[in-house]
Design an enzyme around this catalytic site. Structure first.
Site, PDB file in Angstrom:
ATOM      1  N   ASP A 115      -5.417  -9.643   1.302  1.00 59.75           N
ATOM      2  CA  ASP A 115      -4.246  -9.655   2.596  1.00 59.75           C
ATOM      3  C   ASP A 115      -4.811 -10.600   3.531  1.00 59.75           C
ATOM      4  OD1 ASP A 115      -2.231  -8.086   3.960  1.00 59.75           O
ATOM      5  OD2 ASP A 115      -3.808  -8.192   5.564  1.00 59.75           O
ATOM      6  N   GLU A 117      -4.483 -12.320   7.713  1.00 59.46           N
ATOM      7  CA  GLU A 117      -3.515 -12.412   9.065  1.00 59.46           C
ATOM      8  C   GLU A 117      -3.633 -13.637   9.602  1.00 59.46           C
ATOM      9  OE1 GLU A 117      -2.297  -9.315   9.986  1.00 59.46           O
ATOM     10  OE2 GLU A 117      -3.412  -7.942   8.531  1.00 59.46           O
ATOM     11  N   HIS A 269      -2.418  -3.343   9.812  1.00 63.29           N
ATOM     12  CA  HIS A 269      -2.396  -4.750  10.039  1.00 63.29           C
ATOM     13  C   HIS A 269      -3.614  -5.490  10.200  1.00 63.29           C
ATOM     14  CE1 HIS A 269       1.901  -4.391   9.657  1.00 63.29           C
ATOM     15  NE2 HIS A 269       2.040  -3.613  10.684  1.00 63.29           N
ATOM     16  N   ASP A 274      -5.710  -3.157   5.380  1.00 70.14           N
ATOM     17  CA  ASP A 274      -4.670  -3.248   4.417  1.00 70.14           C
ATOM     18  C   ASP A 274      -5.250  -3.520   2.941  1.00 70.14           C
ATOM     19  OD1 ASP A 274      -2.901  -3.100   6.614  1.00 70.14           O
ATOM     20  OD2 ASP A 274      -2.281  -5.243   6.672  1.00 70.14           O
TER      21      ASP A 274
END
Length: 316
Positions: A115, A117, A269, A274
């Site tokens: 994942d 960000e 998030h 995640d």
């Protein structure tokens, strides 16, 4: 067990499924944001290769002054980057079909959930500010997480993930060009001998994988040819449609967690939270959809597939 890379100068990845002990080298010594998490379960370590294109690039600051801890000594990050194996891996023809037919697929394939960000949603202009990954086989140091310094690119969506500029624009937080070889080493440490990697991300085809490819290209790297990229979102949509054919149910990670009664660890998030949740969701989805490893391989994309689609969309 959580190991902060700033606290150790030497690390070993322990394989609890075998008696071997693989060395981990090249970690950024002074990066307090970089972490390896120890999840005790069986695992098999292996080797992979990657290539860096010979393109001259410049970055802000002096990378030669940034040190990385290596078993046996300390060398500049630039030396680690430039002196890694440059053995070229030839593209595989029809890799997914060929690999799916292999009777020993389970001995070749490593599944890593990931994942990202980012500073914003624009695939080309924004930057990755956090990356996390987990080998679903578990084992010692199977989980990777770090913040990433985006340089001068401001964070415009801190309200979503809670990552602020002052958290990442720090000298101890690695820039992407410094992080890529470290991330590649992490993947290598999880890879089975002569094997392949399936990188899984939720909405990966439209978001995570595009960001990852753009960042690799910007830093003059290529995604290894023995990586397959699997978007778990279509699997979720397929499964939720089978549950309620006449009602469109949400396929978001949060909705899937509620559906499977799974508890989130950490803040929503954030990349690591995640990843830990998606690892559980992904395994539930494969069971519900009765998908074998071969089935999953056939649903994968290659980096070149996604790059071609990105180029086509750009022209359109």
């Amino acid at each position: 067990m959580c190991i902060s890379i700033s606290q150790v100068s030497r690390l070993r990845i322990h394989s609890f499924g075998s008696s071997c002990c693989e060395r981990v080298h090249g970690w950024i010594k002074n990066s307090s944001s970089l972490k390896l998490l120890d999840v005790r379960a069986s695992s098999v370590d292996g080797k992979a290769r990657w290539i860096r294109r010979n393109v001259s690039t410049t970055t802000q600051g002096s990378r030669s002054n940034t040190k990385s801890s290596v078993l046996g000594g300390t060398v500049p990050v630039t030396r680690i980057i430039d002196e890694e194996s440059r053995t070229k891996v030839q593209p595989f023809g029809n890799l997914q079909q060929r690999l799916a037919q292999d009777k020993d697929l389970s001995k070749l394939l490593t599944v890593i959930v990931s994942d990202l960000e980012t500073t914003g949603l624009h695939r080309k202009n924004e930057r990755i500010i956090e990356i996390a990954a987990q080998d679903i086989a578990g084992g010692g140091y199977s989980t990777f997480q770090t913040l990433v310094n985006p340089g001068v690119v401001p964070i415009t969506n801190a309200h979503i993930h809670g990552i602020r500029n002052d958290m990442v624009c720090r000298p101890e937080v690695p820039r992407m060009e410094e992080l890529i070889p470290i991330f590649l080493r992490y993947v290598e440490s999880r890879q089975k001998p002569g094997g392949y990697v399936m990188l899984v991300a939720h909405n990966g085809k439209s978001f995570d994988f595009q960001f990852l490819i753009n960042e690799f290209n910007r830093c003059s790297y290529e995604i290894p040819h023995n990586w397959l990229l699997l978007d778990s979102l279509p699997l979720a949509r397929e499964n939720m449609k089978s549950v309620e054919p006449t009602v469109k149910l949400s396929s978001s990670l949060e909705a899937l967690a509620d559906y499977y009664s799974l508890t989130r660890e950490g803040d929503a998030h954030r990349a690591l939270s995640d990843v830990l949740l998606l690892s559980k969701v992904f395994q539930k989805l494969t069971i519900d959809l009765k998908l074998s490893l071969s089935d999953l391989v056939l649903r994968c994309h290659t980096a070149s597939d996604i790059s071609a689609a990105m180029a086509k969309n750009k022209k359109a």
